[in-house]
Design a protein around this motif. Structure first.
Motif, PDB file in Angstrom:
ATOM      1  N   ASN A  28       0.829  -1.210   0.000  1.00 29.62           N
ATOM      2  CA  ASN A  28       0.000   0.000   0.000  1.00 29.62           C
ATOM      3  C   ASN A  28       0.862   1.258   0.000  1.00 29.62           C
ATOM      4  OD1 ASN A  28      -2.667  -1.035  -0.111  1.00 29.62           O
ATOM      5  ND2 ASN A  28      -2.467  -1.704   2.004  1.00 29.62           N
ATOM      6  N   LEU A  29       1.957   1.250   0.772  1.00 25.81           N
ATOM      7  CA  LEU A  29       2.863   2.398   0.778  1.00 25.81           C
ATOM      8  C   LEU A  29       3.505   2.605  -0.594  1.00 25.81           C
ATOM      9  CD1 LEU A  29       4.630   1.954   4.239  1.00 25.81           C
ATOM     10  CD2 LEU A  29       3.031   3.750   3.586  1.00 25.81           C
ATOM     11  N   LEU A  30       3.915   1.517  -1.231  1.00 22.36           N
ATOM     12  CA  LEU A  30       4.512   1.615  -2.560  1.00 22.36           C
ATOM     13  C   LEU A  30       3.508   2.120  -3.596  1.00 22.36           C
ATOM     14  CD1 LEU A  30       6.726  -1.589  -2.741  1.00 22.36           C
ATOM     15  CD2 LEU A  30       7.487   0.777  -2.549  1.00 22.36           C
ATOM     16  N   ALA A  31       2.262   1.678  -3.481  1.00 21.45           N
ATOM     17  CA  ALA A  31       1.225   2.131  -4.407  1.00 21.45           C
ATOM     18  C   ALA A  31       0.978   3.635  -4.244  1.00 21.45           C
ATOM     19  CB  ALA A  31      -0.061   1.351  -4.182  1.00 21.45           C
ATOM     20  N   GLU A  32       0.953   4.117  -2.994  1.00 26.06           N
ATOM     21  CA  GLU A  32       0.777   5.552  -2.751  1.00 26.06           C
ATOM     22  C   GLU A  32       1.951   6.347  -3.308  1.00 26.06           C
ATOM     23  OE1 GLU A  32       0.156   6.230   1.411  1.00 26.06           O
ATOM     24  OE2 GLU A  32      -1.648   4.995   1.462  1.00 26.06           O
ATOM     25  N   GLU A  33       3.171   5.859  -3.089  1.00 25.61           N
ATOM     26  CA  GLU A  33       4.355   6.553  -3.592  1.00 25.61           C
ATOM     27  C   GLU A  33       4.365   6.557  -5.116  1.00 25.61           C
ATOM     28  OE1 GLU A  33       9.227   6.497  -3.230  1.00 25.61           O
ATOM     29  OE2 GLU A  33       8.077   4.829  -2.420  1.00 25.61           O
ATOM     30  N   ASN A  34       3.995   5.434  -5.720  1.00 29.49           N
ATOM     31  CA  ASN A  34       3.932   5.325  -7.176  1.00 29.49           C
ATOM     32  C   ASN A  34       2.942   6.338  -7.743  1.00 29.49           C
ATOM     33  OD1 ASN A  34       4.078   4.512  -9.809  1.00 29.49           O
ATOM     34  ND2 ASN A  34       3.452   2.402  -9.441  1.00 29.49           N
ATOM     35  N   GLU A  40       3.367  13.714 -10.035  1.00 33.86           N
ATOM     36  CA  GLU A  40       4.458  14.666 -10.215  1.00 33.86           C
ATOM     37  C   GLU A  40       4.895  14.716 -11.677  1.00 33.86           C
ATOM     38  OE1 GLU A  40       7.440  17.476  -9.067  1.00 33.86           O
ATOM     39  OE2 GLU A  40       5.545  16.826  -8.215  1.00 33.86           O
ATOM     40  N   ILE A  41       4.990  13.561 -12.323  1.00 33.41           N
ATOM     41  CA  ILE A  41       5.346  13.519 -13.745  1.00 33.41           C
ATOM     42  C   ILE A  41       4.291  14.246 -14.568  1.00 33.41           C
ATOM     43  CG2 ILE A  41       5.588  11.980 -15.753  1.00 33.41           C
ATOM     44  CD1 ILE A  41       6.913   9.965 -13.782  1.00 33.41           C
ATOM     45  N   ALA A  42       3.026  14.002 -14.262  1.00 28.05           N
ATOM     46  CA  ALA A  42       1.937  14.665 -14.984  1.00 28.05           C
ATOM     47  C   ALA A  42       2.008  16.175 -14.777  1.00 28.05           C
ATOM     48  CB  ALA A  42       0.587  14.122 -14.529  1.00 28.05           C
ATOM     49  N   ARG A  43       2.290  16.605 -13.552  1.00 22.67           N
ATOM     50  CA  ARG A  43       2.384  18.039 -13.259  1.00 22.67           C
ATOM     51  C   ARG A  43       3.526  18.664 -14.045  1.00 22.67           C
ATOM     52  NH1 ARG A  43       5.233  21.500 -10.505  1.00 22.67           N
ATOM     53  NH2 ARG A  43       6.601  19.933  -9.591  1.00 22.67           N
ATOM     54  N   LEU A  44       4.668  17.983 -14.104  1.00 23.46           N
ATOM     55  CA  LEU A  44       5.816  18.503 -14.836  1.00 23.46           C
ATOM     56  C   LEU A  44       5.561  18.566 -16.344  1.00 23.46           C
ATOM     57  CD1 LEU A  44       8.670  16.700 -12.886  1.00 23.46           C
ATOM     58  CD2 LEU A  44       8.095  19.141 -12.812  1.00 23.46           C
ATOM     59  N   LYS A  45       4.727  17.677 -16.846  1.00 32.06           N
ATOM     60  CA  LYS A  45       4.361  17.695 -18.263  1.00 32.06           C
ATOM     61  C   LYS A  45       3.257  18.705 -18.546  1.00 32.06           C
ATOM     62  CE  LYS A  45       5.406  12.945 -19.624  1.00 32.06           C
ATOM     63  NZ  LYS A  45       4.790  11.692 -20.121  1.00 32.06           N
ATOM     64  N   GLY A  46       2.726  19.329 -17.491  1.00 32.59           N
ATOM     65  CA  GLY A  46       1.648  20.296 -17.674  1.00 32.59           C
ATOM     66  C   GLY A  46       0.276  19.658 -17.721  1.00 32.59           C
ATOM     67  N   GLN A  47       0.175  18.412 -17.290  1.00 31.72           N
ATOM     68  CA  GLN A  47      -1.105  17.717 -17.269  1.00 31.72           C
ATOM     69  C   GLN A  47      -1.676  17.759 -15.860  1.00 31.72           C
ATOM     70  OE1 GLN A  47       0.196  13.862 -18.496  1.00 31.72           O
ATOM     71  NE2 GLN A  47       0.385  14.425 -20.649  1.00 31.72           N
ATOM     72  N   LYS A  48      -2.919  17.374 -15.745  1.00 32.28           N
ATOM     73  CA  LYS A  48      -3.555  17.323 -14.432  1.00 32.28           C
ATOM     74  C   LYS A  48      -3.274  15.970 -13.780  1.00 32.28           C
ATOM     75  CE  LYS A  48      -7.367  20.426 -15.423  1.00 32.28           C
ATOM     76  NZ  LYS A  48      -8.816  20.595 -15.444  1.00 32.28           N
ATOM     77  N   PRO A  49      -3.018  15.963 -12.463  1.00 30.76           N
ATOM     78  CA  PRO A  49      -2.835  14.671 -11.779  1.00 30.76           C
ATOM     79  C   PRO A  49      -4.165  13.943 -11.636  1.00 30.76           C
ATOM     80  CG  PRO A  49      -2.706  16.471 -10.220  1.00 30.76           C
ATOM     81  CD  PRO A  49      -2.811  17.089 -11.586  1.00 30.76           C
ATOM     82  N   LYS A  50      -4.080  12.670 -11.306  1.00 23.51           N
ATOM     83  CA  LYS A  50      -5.274  11.860 -11.108  1.00 23.51           C
ATOM     84  C   LYS A  50      -6.061  12.425  -9.930  1.00 23.51           C
ATOM     85  CE  LYS A  50      -6.676   7.121 -10.188  1.00 23.51           C
ATOM     86  NZ  LYS A  50      -6.228   5.764  -9.925  1.00 23.51           N
ATOM     87  N   PRO A  51      -7.380  12.638 -10.082  1.00 27.56           N
ATOM     88  CA  PRO A  51      -8.165  13.165  -8.957  1.00 27.56           C
ATOM     89  C   PRO A  51      -8.272  12.158  -7.827  1.00 27.56           C
ATOM     90  CG  PRO A  51      -9.610  12.538 -10.745  1.00 27.56           C
ATOM     91  CD  PRO A  51      -8.183  12.371 -11.249  1.00 27.56           C
TER      92      PRO A  51
END
Length: 84
Positions: A28-34, A40-51
């Motif tokens: 569960n911790l790994l899934a949250e970190e993933n 973060e990758i989506a934010r850096l690409k200018g996309q919206k993160p998963k709600p």
């Protein structure tokens, strides 16, 4: 690839060893970190993160019914809510 991590309630009591519980918590911790890294990758690409969608507790079936009606824009009178 999506892997569904089982909930502790879904694992039979005789199989809930300390190792299994520790590994489940670690998964569960790994899934949250993933997910945080994906956001973060989506934010850096200018996309919206998963709600972040809150799940409804299984102990309250009326909440799910009321949510369906709210989502469809229907307002049910309290008399009808009691029958559902």
């Amino acid at each position: 690839m999506v892997i569904k991590i089982p909930k502790i309630e879904d694992i039979p009591v005789e199989e809930q060893t300390p190792l299994v519980l520790m590994l489940l918590e670690y998964l569960n911790l790994l899934a949250e970190e993933n997910q945080a890294l994906r956001d973060e990758i989506a934010r850096l690409k200018g996309q919206k993160p998963k709600p972040k969608i809150k799940s409804l507790p299984a102990s309250n079936p009326d909440a799910k019914t009321n949510l369906k009606h709210k989502a469809s824009g229907l307002a049910l009178p309290s008399v009808i809510k009691q029958k559902i």
